[in-house]
Design a protein around this motif. Sequence first.
Motif, PDB file in Angstrom:
ATOM      1  N   ASN A 172      15.994  46.364  72.567  1.00 42.90           N
ATOM      2  CA  ASN A 172      17.060  47.360  72.745  1.00 42.90           C
ATOM      3  C   ASN A 172      17.580  47.265  74.168  1.00 42.90           C
ATOM      4  N   GLU A 173      18.768  47.814  74.375  1.00 36.42           N
ATOM      5  CA  GLU A 173      19.402  47.752  75.687  1.00 36.42           C
ATOM      6  C   GLU A 173      18.572  48.499  76.732  1.00 36.42           C
ATOM      7  N   THR A 174      18.410  47.888  77.889  1.00 36.90           N
ATOM      8  CA  THR A 174      17.794  48.539  79.036  1.00 36.90           C
ATOM      9  C   THR A 174      18.908  49.118  79.900  1.00 36.90           C
ATOM     10  N   THR A 175      18.876  50.411  80.112  1.00 37.58           N
ATOM     11  CA  THR A 175      19.979  51.072  80.823  1.00 37.58           C
ATOM     12  C   THR A 175      19.579  51.664  82.159  1.00 37.58           C
ATOM     13  N   ASP A 176      18.263  51.663  82.467  1.00 36.92           N
ATOM     14  CA  ASP A 176      17.840  52.225  83.747  1.00 36.92           C
ATOM     15  C   ASP A 176      16.549  51.556  84.187  1.00 36.92           C
ATOM     16  N   LEU A 177      16.214  51.725  85.441  1.00 36.58           N
ATOM     17  CA  LEU A 177      15.040  51.080  86.023  1.00 36.58           C
ATOM     18  C   LEU A 177      13.736  51.663  85.507  1.00 36.58           C
ATOM     19  N   GLU A 178      13.819  52.821  84.851  1.00 35.63           N
ATOM     20  CA  GLU A 178      12.604  53.424  84.304  1.00 35.63           C
ATOM     21  C   GLU A 178      12.059  52.607  83.137  1.00 35.63           C
ATOM     22  N   SER A 179      12.917  51.719  82.581  1.00 41.25           N
ATOM     23  CA  SER A 179      12.525  50.999  81.369  1.00 41.25           C
ATOM     24  C   SER A 179      12.059  49.577  81.630  1.00 41.25           C
ATOM     25  N   VAL A 180      11.898  49.177  82.884  1.00 36.99           N
ATOM     26  CA  VAL A 180      11.604  47.773  83.162  1.00 36.99           C
ATOM     27  C   VAL A 180      10.114  47.455  83.158  1.00 36.99           C
ATOM     28  N   GLU A 181       9.247  48.457  83.227  1.00 37.24           N
ATOM     29  CA  GLU A 181       7.802  48.193  83.260  1.00 37.24           C
ATOM     30  C   GLU A 181       7.260  48.098  81.838  1.00 37.24           C
ATOM     31  N   VAL A 182       7.516  46.941  81.219  1.00 35.59           N
ATOM     32  CA  VAL A 182       7.104  46.714  79.834  1.00 35.59           C
ATOM     33  C   VAL A 182       6.024  45.645  79.808  1.00 35.59           C
ATOM     34  N   SER A 183       5.273  45.626  78.722  1.00 35.76           N
ATOM     35  CA  SER A 183       4.188  44.658  78.571  1.00 35.76           C
ATOM     36  C   SER A 183       4.674  43.437  77.788  1.00 35.76           C
ATOM     37  N   GLN A 184       3.868  42.395  77.823  1.00 32.70           N
ATOM     38  CA  GLN A 184       4.202  41.170  77.107  1.00 32.70           C
ATOM     39  C   GLN A 184       3.780  41.241  75.649  1.00 32.70           C
ATOM     40  N   SER A 185       4.513  40.517  74.829  1.00 35.23           N
ATOM     41  CA  SER A 185       4.151  40.338  73.429  1.00 35.23           C
ATOM     42  C   SER A 185       3.497  38.974  73.267  1.00 35.23           C
ATOM     43  N   THR A 186       2.770  38.805  72.194  1.00 30.24           N
ATOM     44  CA  THR A 186       2.208  37.495  71.895  1.00 30.24           C
ATOM     45  C   THR A 186       3.321  36.581  71.383  1.00 30.24           C
ATOM     46  N   PRO A 187       3.141  35.256  71.492  1.00 29.18           N
ATOM     47  CA  PRO A 187       4.135  34.358  70.913  1.00 29.18           C
ATOM     48  C   PRO A 187       4.377  34.628  69.431  1.00 29.18           C
ATOM     49  N   ALA A 188       3.329  34.962  68.685  1.00 32.50           N
ATOM     50  CA  ALA A 188       3.496  35.233  67.250  1.00 32.50           C
ATOM     51  C   ALA A 188       4.423  36.420  67.017  1.00 32.50           C
ATOM     52  N   GLU A 189       4.270  37.477  67.810  1.00 34.29           N
ATOM     53  CA  GLU A 189       5.125  38.653  67.662  1.00 34.29           C
ATOM     54  C   GLU A 189       6.582  38.309  67.955  1.00 34.29           C
ATOM     55  N   THR A 190       6.806  37.510  68.989  1.00 32.08           N
ATOM     56  CA  THR A 190       8.180  37.133  69.326  1.00 32.08           C
ATOM     57  C   THR A 190       8.778  36.245  68.252  1.00 32.08           C
ATOM     58  N   TYR A 191       8.028  35.251  67.802  1.00 28.58           N
ATOM     59  CA  TYR A 191       8.549  34.370  66.751  1.00 28.58           C
ATOM     60  C   TYR A 191       8.835  35.139  65.468  1.00 28.58           C
ATOM     61  N   ASN A 192       7.972  36.060  65.092  1.00 27.71           N
ATOM     62  CA  ASN A 192       8.209  36.839  63.876  1.00 27.71           C
ATOM     63  C   ASN A 192       9.472  37.686  63.992  1.00 27.71           C
ATOM     64  N   PHE A 193       9.722  38.211  65.183  1.00 24.26           N
ATOM     65  CA  PHE A 193      10.947  38.986  65.388  1.00 24.26           C
ATOM     66  C   PHE A 193      12.173  38.084  65.278  1.00 24.26           C
ATOM     67  N   ILE A 194      12.105  36.878  65.831  1.00 26.67           N
ATOM     68  CA  ILE A 194      13.215  35.935  65.718  1.00 26.67           C
ATOM     69  C   ILE A 194      13.484  35.607  64.253  1.00 26.67           C
ATOM     70  N   VAL A 195      12.434  35.366  63.499  1.00 24.96           N
ATOM     71  CA  VAL A 195      12.588  35.065  62.067  1.00 24.96           C
ATOM     72  C   VAL A 195      13.331  36.198  61.363  1.00 24.96           C
ATOM     73  N   GLN A 196      12.940  37.421  61.636  1.00 27.05           N
ATOM     74  CA  GLN A 196      13.593  38.562  61.002  1.00 27.05           C
ATOM     75  C   GLN A 196      15.073  38.622  61.380  1.00 27.05           C
ATOM     76  N   ASP A 197      15.373  38.441  62.660  1.00 25.84           N
ATOM     77  CA  ASP A 197      16.771  38.462  63.106  1.00 25.84           C
ATOM     78  C   ASP A 197      17.592  37.401  62.380  1.00 25.84           C
ATOM     79  N   LEU A 198      17.067  36.192  62.282  1.00 25.68           N
ATOM     80  CA  LEU A 198      17.827  35.099  61.678  1.00 25.68           C
ATOM     81  C   LEU A 198      17.980  35.284  60.170  1.00 25.68           C
ATOM     82  N   GLN A 199      16.957  35.802  59.522  1.00 25.78           N
ATOM     83  CA  GLN A 199      17.082  36.071  58.092  1.00 25.78           C
ATOM     84  C   GLN A 199      18.173  37.117  57.836  1.00 25.78           C
TER      85      GLN A 199
END
Length: 513
Positions: A172-199
């Motif tokens: 989702n869009e980041t609109t302020d500096l309060e939202s920049v301290e995020v954690s990392q996802s695993t490669p599997a989580e990122t790839y699964n999200f890409i698959v969903q977007d492309l489908q």
Amino acid sequence: MKKTKFYGLMTLAAGLLLVSSCDDDILIESPSNFLTPDALLVDVKGAETYLIGAYDAVQPIVSSGGSGKDGWAIHWGTVAADEVVFPPWAGNRKFIYQHQLTPSNGVVRSIWENLYVALNRINSTIDRIDAMTEDEIDSESKNKFIAEAKFLRSMVLFSLVSSYENIPLLTNETTDLESVEVSQSTPAETYNFIVQDLQEAAAVLPQEQGGGRATQGAAKALLGKIYLQMSGFPLNQTDKLARAETVLKEVMDSGVYDLLPNYRQVFDLDNEQSVEMVYAIGMDGPARSEGGLLSTFYGPNGNVNNGGGWGTCFINHSFEASFDREDVRLFNNVAKHNANDFTPEEGFSDPETHTVPMNNWRGWKWHAQKPNSYPNDTPFDNPYIRYADVLLMYAEALNGQGKLTQADLDLTVNRLRARARMTADAVPDMVVGSQEDNATELLEERRKELCFEGWRRNDLIRFGVYREAISGITQGGPNAGDPGPEFQDFEIRWPIPQSELDINPNLVQNPGY
């Protein structure tokens, strides 16, 4: 073929959009209005303008570069692979090539930053267009624009997860500096999200050659590429091979795409958005700051204005030696002439012009005219996925499942070899063999066909031969040093930039760095 160009349409900064008047084909007028997103997103035209800003953000960073930005396709896909070598004067590229990266490397940092700038722009496009009411936009346009943006988001996320593996998955869009301290996802989580977007994108986008816009075929071809990458390191999800086979066959059966009969023509300015281009990133130059680097980063010895290149990378000798001597791709992709003395046509077709010593041979695929005024703003569109790539990926998916047949090879690899054949006995057909032998030959065919298009490092990693490939580079001449002795296994991925670790305590550095 008519194509859509995105000429600096908008810059998203500090919550404001810098918007120029627009035309569907050429957008070149000077910025004239400052509008907030709320003021712009009131009708279909405003929504499309906002979407084109997302295309504009992706253009110089996922590609081989442009607009003063370091391109991912060159720096990740080609620099530290086995197509070219780099001299001592190659700057940060030398350290990428030699595997001497630190978390403070400027290119690694700038590519991370610019990919996330593009990602935020795309997320903003999806979020804000999705929030528009029925009075502001019809559902068909809304769904299509969001699908296009999801395709763009997949391109950016694929670049990020390929290079850095463990990344913050911002959806989702980041609109302020309060939202920049995020954690990392695993490669599997990122790839699964890409698959969903492309489908989801493929279910909505039109079935056509889009002239620079996302289409159903582009989404399915990229999905096939994602599935193949998931089948190799680091996920090793071999069940994805069957999914790749299915979706790539759908692209092949669509009737939208085909090979051009002449390999050289594929990269000509007149064929930038041909039937062979499943998706190509629109570029334009010179003097518009919307061009790329393809004919100057890769180009012959000689002055750039005569069609030469920069001289910051040279051909890997073993790559040149791998070609059949009468393979048209050898003549098209390896420059052995001096552009000051000969025209591109002479350099391509007349071996008597090949007077440059082998240590100074250069990569050469996009043949700049002589004279030209391109230097850092070349007009060649950047191929992202070609139909030739679809054919090779399909053969790879079948072989990975142990079901590749000679008929499959004749439908795919051998069509490419027939096009590359300059005489009847040149470039022999591939004959089906063991699964291991097939994989070796398919990988080599990808290097000959797709060199300099930015996929080589991903290919080597996916096939599990990255260390072997770069260790095979043993070359003198203008070479900063062979990369094999420097390589350690953790360097198969890039480090998380130190500047990001400094501002986000939730990030963890990739092991080894």
